[in-house]
Design a protein around this motif. Structure first.
Motif, PDB file in Angstrom:
ATOM      1  N   LYS A  45       0.949  -1.306   0.026  1.00  0.00           N
ATOM      2  CA  LYS A  45       0.049  -0.059  -0.126  1.00  0.00           C
ATOM      3  C   LYS A  45       0.700   1.406  -0.008  1.00  0.00           C
ATOM      4  CE  LYS A  45      -4.173  -2.243   2.070  1.00  0.00           C
ATOM      5  NZ  LYS A  45      -5.067  -2.175   2.991  1.00  0.00           N
ATOM      6  N   LYS A  46       2.251   1.345  -0.519  1.00  0.00           N
ATOM      7  CA  LYS A  46       2.835   2.330  -0.608  1.00  0.00           C
ATOM      8  C   LYS A  46       3.726   2.275  -1.894  1.00  0.00           C
ATOM      9  CE  LYS A  46       4.504   2.589   4.239  1.00  0.00           C
ATOM     10  NZ  LYS A  46       5.426   2.054   5.129  1.00  0.00           N
ATOM     11  N   GLY A  47       2.972   1.824  -2.818  1.00  0.00           N
ATOM     12  CA  GLY A  47       3.238   1.643  -4.055  1.00  0.00           C
ATOM     13  C   GLY A  47       4.113   0.189  -4.521  1.00  0.00           C
ATOM     14  N   LEU A  48       4.485  -0.436  -3.729  1.00  0.00           N
ATOM     15  CA  LEU A  48       5.117  -1.721  -4.004  1.00  0.00           C
ATOM     16  C   LEU A  48       4.293  -2.913  -4.223  1.00  0.00           C
ATOM     17  CD1 LEU A  48       7.776  -3.083  -4.468  1.00  0.00           C
ATOM     18  CD2 LEU A  48       7.893  -3.620  -1.906  1.00  0.00           C
ATOM     19  N   TYR A  49       4.586  -3.614  -5.262  1.00  0.00           N
ATOM     20  CA  TYR A  49       3.702  -4.837  -5.774  1.00  0.00           C
ATOM     21  C   TYR A  49       4.787  -5.741  -6.065  1.00  0.00           C
ATOM     22  CZ  TYR A  49      -0.397  -1.857  -6.359  1.00  0.00           C
ATOM     23  OH  TYR A  49      -1.442  -1.102  -6.082  1.00  0.00           O
ATOM     24  N   TYR A  50       4.246  -7.212  -5.495  1.00  0.00           N
ATOM     25  CA  TYR A  50       5.426  -8.283  -5.241  1.00  0.00           C
ATOM     26  C   TYR A  50       4.794  -9.494  -5.313  1.00  0.00           C
ATOM     27  CZ  TYR A  50       4.208  -7.911  -0.282  1.00  0.00           C
ATOM     28  OH  TYR A  50       3.552  -7.921   1.014  1.00  0.00           O
ATOM     29  N   THR A  51       5.774 -10.400  -5.643  1.00  0.00           N
ATOM     30  CA  THR A  51       4.989 -11.881  -5.613  1.00  0.00           C
ATOM     31  C   THR A  51       6.175 -12.902  -5.654  1.00  0.00           C
ATOM     32  OG1 THR A  51       3.439 -13.674  -6.285  1.00  0.00           O
ATOM     33  CG2 THR A  51       4.688 -12.276  -7.996  1.00  0.00           C
ATOM     34  N   ALA A  52       5.944 -13.991  -5.456  1.00  0.00           N
ATOM     35  CA  ALA A  52       7.024 -15.049  -5.502  1.00  0.00           C
ATOM     36  C   ALA A  52       6.342 -16.613  -6.084  1.00  0.00           C
ATOM     37  CB  ALA A  52       7.698 -15.263  -4.207  1.00  0.00           C
ATOM     38  N   PHE A  53       6.959 -17.231  -6.850  1.00  0.00           N
ATOM     39  CA  PHE A  53       6.548 -18.342  -7.429  1.00  0.00           C
ATOM     40  C   PHE A  53       7.793 -19.187  -8.012  1.00  0.00           C
ATOM     41  CE2 PHE A  53       6.616 -15.274 -10.992  1.00  0.00           C
ATOM     42  CZ  PHE A  53       7.088 -15.917 -12.157  1.00  0.00           C
ATOM     43  N   LYS A  54       7.402 -20.489  -8.305  1.00  0.00           N
ATOM     44  CA  LYS A  54       8.508 -21.312  -8.681  1.00  0.00           C
ATOM     45  C   LYS A  54       8.275 -21.508 -10.346  1.00  0.00           C
ATOM     46  CE  LYS A  54       8.859 -25.285  -6.566  1.00  0.00           C
ATOM     47  NZ  LYS A  54      10.690 -25.056  -6.001  1.00  0.00           N
ATOM     48  N   VAL A  55       9.550 -21.552 -11.033  1.00  0.00           N
ATOM     49  CA  VAL A  55       9.450 -21.308 -12.248  1.00  0.00           C
ATOM     50  C   VAL A  55       8.907 -22.991 -12.900  1.00  0.00           C
ATOM     51  CG1 VAL A  55      11.156 -21.460 -14.428  1.00  0.00           C
ATOM     52  CG2 VAL A  55      11.627 -20.019 -12.521  1.00  0.00           C
ATOM     53  N   PRO A  56       8.063 -22.881 -13.945  1.00  0.00           N
ATOM     54  CA  PRO A  56       7.479 -24.178 -14.292  1.00  0.00           C
ATOM     55  C   PRO A  56       8.652 -25.126 -14.948  1.00  0.00           C
ATOM     56  CG  PRO A  56       6.900 -22.383 -15.777  1.00  0.00           C
ATOM     57  CD  PRO A  56       7.314 -21.819 -14.668  1.00  0.00           C
ATOM     58  N   ASP A  57       8.072 -26.354 -14.836  1.00  0.00           N
ATOM     59  CA  ASP A  57       9.197 -27.408 -15.345  1.00  0.00           C
ATOM     60  C   ASP A  57       8.841 -27.379 -16.908  1.00  0.00           C
ATOM     61  OD1 ASP A  57      10.799 -29.413 -15.825  1.00  0.00           O
ATOM     62  OD2 ASP A  57       9.650 -30.837 -14.695  1.00  0.00           O
ATOM     63  N   VAL A  58       9.236 -26.152 -17.474  1.00  0.00           N
ATOM     64  CA  VAL A  58       9.116 -26.127 -19.129  1.00  0.00           C
ATOM     65  C   VAL A  58      10.219 -25.260 -19.737  1.00  0.00           C
ATOM     66  CG1 VAL A  58       7.967 -25.474 -21.096  1.00  0.00           C
ATOM     67  CG2 VAL A  58       6.611 -26.627 -19.047  1.00  0.00           C
ATOM     68  N   TYR A  59      10.992 -25.579 -20.258  1.00  0.00           N
ATOM     69  CA  TYR A  59      12.133 -24.488 -20.680  1.00  0.00           C
ATOM     70  C   TYR A  59      11.789 -23.821 -22.172  1.00  0.00           C
ATOM     71  CZ  TYR A  59      14.058 -28.612 -23.459  1.00  0.00           C
ATOM     72  OH  TYR A  59      14.117 -29.603 -24.128  1.00  0.00           O
ATOM     73  N   GLY A  60      12.160 -22.671 -22.536  1.00  0.00           N
ATOM     74  CA  GLY A  60      12.090 -21.914 -23.458  1.00  0.00           C
ATOM     75  C   GLY A  60      12.437 -20.471 -23.008  1.00  0.00           C
ATOM     76  N   VAL A  61      11.632 -19.494 -23.822  1.00  0.00           N
ATOM     77  CA  VAL A  61      11.686 -18.076 -23.888  1.00  0.00           C
ATOM     78  C   VAL A  61      10.620 -17.742 -23.031  1.00  0.00           C
ATOM     79  CG1 VAL A  61      12.196 -15.816 -24.803  1.00  0.00           C
ATOM     80  CG2 VAL A  61      13.673 -18.041 -25.569  1.00  0.00           C
ATOM     81  N   PHE A  62      10.548 -17.145 -21.923  1.00  0.00           N
ATOM     82  CA  PHE A  62       9.330 -16.618 -21.182  1.00  0.00           C
ATOM     83  C   PHE A  62       9.334 -15.353 -21.001  1.00  0.00           C
ATOM     84  CE2 PHE A  62       9.030 -20.938 -19.912  1.00  0.00           C
ATOM     85  CZ  PHE A  62       7.739 -21.258 -19.592  1.00  0.00           C
ATOM     86  N   GLN A  63       8.212 -14.604 -20.740  1.00  0.00           N
ATOM     87  CA  GLN A  63       8.020 -13.264 -20.345  1.00  0.00           C
ATOM     88  C   GLN A  63       7.398 -13.061 -18.954  1.00  0.00           C
ATOM     89  OE1 GLN A  63       5.627 -11.607 -23.372  1.00  0.00           O
ATOM     90  NE2 GLN A  63       7.269 -10.744 -24.661  1.00  0.00           N
ATOM     91  N   PHE A  64       8.069 -11.970 -18.569  1.00  0.00           N
ATOM     92  CA  PHE A  64       7.198 -11.517 -17.233  1.00  0.00           C
ATOM     93  C   PHE A  64       6.266 -10.493 -17.920  1.00  0.00           C
ATOM     94  CE2 PHE A  64      11.168 -12.450 -15.237  1.00  0.00           C
ATOM     95  CZ  PHE A  64      10.777 -13.349 -14.072  1.00  0.00           C
ATOM     96  N   LYS A  65       5.236 -10.714 -17.649  1.00  0.00           N
ATOM     97  CA  LYS A  65       4.001  -9.659 -18.564  1.00  0.00           C
ATOM     98  C   LYS A  65       3.004  -9.237 -17.565  1.00  0.00           C
ATOM     99  CE  LYS A  65       1.641 -10.076 -22.818  1.00  0.00           C
ATOM    100  NZ  LYS A  65       1.351 -10.909 -24.029  1.00  0.00           N
ATOM    101  N   ILE A  66       2.776  -7.910 -17.572  1.00  0.00           N
ATOM    102  CA  ILE A  66       1.597  -7.258 -16.786  1.00  0.00           C
ATOM    103  C   ILE A  66       0.936  -6.493 -17.732  1.00  0.00           C
ATOM    104  CG2 ILE A  66       1.006  -5.599 -15.115  1.00  0.00           C
ATOM    105  CD1 ILE A  66       3.477  -6.353 -13.278  1.00  0.00           C
ATOM    106  N   GLU A  67      -0.353  -6.826 -17.847  1.00  0.00           N
ATOM    107  CA  GLU A  67      -1.389  -6.149 -18.740  1.00  0.00           C
ATOM    108  C   GLU A  67      -2.401  -5.595 -18.052  1.00  0.00           C
ATOM    109  OE1 GLU A  67      -1.173  -5.170 -22.088  1.00  0.00           O
ATOM    110  OE2 GLU A  67       0.537  -6.180 -22.414  1.00  0.00           O
ATOM    111  N   TYR A  68      -2.568  -4.478 -17.337  1.00  0.00           N
ATOM    112  CA  TYR A  68      -3.305  -3.666 -16.448  1.00  0.00           C
ATOM    113  C   TYR A  68      -4.351  -2.951 -17.065  1.00  0.00           C
ATOM    114  CZ  TYR A  68      -5.241  -1.708 -11.991  1.00  0.00           C
ATOM    115  OH  TYR A  68      -5.952  -1.686 -11.268  1.00  0.00           O
TER     116      TYR A  68
END
Length: 436
Positions: A357-380
């Motif tokens: 609530k001070k402007g910071l947004y965050y999360t954590a997760f495990k990379v899926p068991d699939v390899y390739g070229v991924f994107q971190f993507k936010i479409e808000y």
């Protein structure tokens, strides 16, 4: 000597451009070009213009057919917004035309269009290109025999008192508009194929569009809540557009007029026009609902440096800071619906970001068991707010040959089968050799 003279003339030729480039950030950051049919509009609509000037906008007034009009110079736009209070203008002065105005909007700049019963084809075309279609009958006006403003002219039901506002605090402000808005002008409808245009002020179910000076021979084509009085557009590049079917809507007379809505005993000392348009103009000119994202970070859990790639099943953390412009400063944006996609062809991970609530947004997760070229993507995308579109590619690799576990738990049944076969063969051999 001649060579020096040529160099001097070249510098003088580009001097205006150099001066503009150094001062554009400060002097023209909030410049608005206002095109008028007549300079009398400058005084008859002065309250609206003064509200913009009081908020720091520098308004430049010109006639629509002024041959010296120019929206850009040396490849740089001179204005941040354009106001078209020239409904009768068929042609614009200088190099300005419909295509130039549409290019102006496509560059991410803002636009206000006010039409009336004399709306020209050029004004109609600009509105149509932005998802609003004015009534094709040039003599038609919005008529309402139920939600009209009581006036001295008996039977004049073209002066409408409308209070059907969009329910959005970010667009119209958090303070409720207590009085209805006076409207007298032409109707427009929204193109259903255009998802970017939104009604801000709608007509009532009893309204229709027709020529008030003639009798109706056929049912009107535009009726009820399908009629929009004022609409807004937020383009994909976050340019904002206001489309209104009435120029008098912005006038001093409507700003100061008291009104009484038909069928109501409440008399308002002042219409809601000024509050409605001032708050709406704050949204149009990005003084509200404008978001920015900064400090996009991602890294492995327990580490601070951003890696060039990840390995499958790595634990990672992602964070971003989002702020909203308040009109004077950037304030922390607080919401609970910002989502992150870890994307390759389709989202493999979809996480709703937590916020402090001070402007910071965050999360954590495990990379899926699939390899390739991924994107971190936010479409808000949220009604009234500028679109946030963030993406960053990151490769994900499989385990190397020396990174696998020595014994895989899932393979224990196969290990057991192999060793049991060896043990069985050994026992069988002993029995076969030493039995009688």
């Amino acid at each position: 000597m001649a060579k020096k003279l040529v160099i001097l003339l070249t510098i003088l030729q580009f001097l205006p451009f150099l001066c503009y480039s150094f001062t554009s950030e400060s002097a023209t950051h909030r410049r608005v070009l206002v095109l008028l049919d007549d300079f009398a509009i400058k005084s008859s609509h002065s309250l609206f213009f003064k509200s913009l000037q009081s908020r720091g906008f520098h308004l430049e007034f010109k006639l629509a057919d002024d041959p010296k009009i120019g929206l850009h110079r040396y490849g740089q736009y001179l204005y941040d917004a354009l106001i078209l209070f020239c409904p009768t203008a068929e042609l614009f002065g200088g190099p300005v035309d419909v295509a130039a105005i549409l290019d102006f909007v496509d560059s991410g700049r803002d636009l206000i269009i006010a039409a009336d019963t004399n709306a020209s084809e050029s004004i109609r075309e600009i509105a149509t290109e932005n998802g609003a279609d004015f009534d094709e009958d040039p003599a038609a006006m919005v008529i309402d025999h139920t939600s009209y403003a009581v006036s001295e002219i008996e039977g004049d039901h073209t002066l409408i008192a409308s209070d059907d506002f969009i329910k959005s605090d970010v667009i119209l402000g958090s303070k409720k508009i207590d009085a209805p808005v006076l409207f007298q002008g032409i109707a427009h409808t929204l193109n259903p194929a255009n998802t970017l245009v939104t009604k801000v002020l709608s007509a009532s179910p009893s309204s229709y569009s027709a020529n008030p000076k003639t009798k109706l021979s056929n049912p009107p084509s535009l009726t009820g809540t399908a009629i929009s009085l004022v609409s807004i557009v937020q383009a994909r590049d976050n340019a904002r557009i206001l489309i209104a079917g009435s120029l008098s809507l912005f006038g001093n007379r409507f700003f100061r007029s008291g009104l009484q809505k038909a069928g109501s005993s409440t008399k308002h000392e002042k219409s809601g026009n000024e509050q409605f348009l001032v708050e709406l103009s704050k949204w149009i000119f990005h003084e509200r609902g404008h978001l920015k994202a900064v400090k996009v970070r991602h890294h492995k859990v327990g580490k601070a440096d951003e890696p060039s790639l990840y390995r499958i099943k790595d634990d990672l953390e992602y964070s971003v800071e989002i702020y909203e412009w308040s009109g004077t400063s950037w304030e922390p944006y607080v919401a609970d619906d910002v989502q992150l996609q870890f994307y390759m062809m389709s989202p493999y991970v979809l996480k709703t970001l937590s916020t402090d609530k001070k402007g910071l947004y965050y999360t954590a997760f495990k990379v899926p068991d699939v390899y390739g070229v991924f994107q971190f993507k936010i479409e808000y995308r949220r009604l009234g707010y500028t679109t946030l579109s963030l993406s960053k590619q990151i490769p994900v690799r499989p385990y190397r040959h020396n990174e696998y576990e020595r014994f895989i738990p899932a393979a224990y049944p196969y290990y057991g089968a192999a060793f049991s076969m060896m043990a069985g063969f050994f026992i069988f051999t002993l029995v076969h050799l030493y039995s009688k």
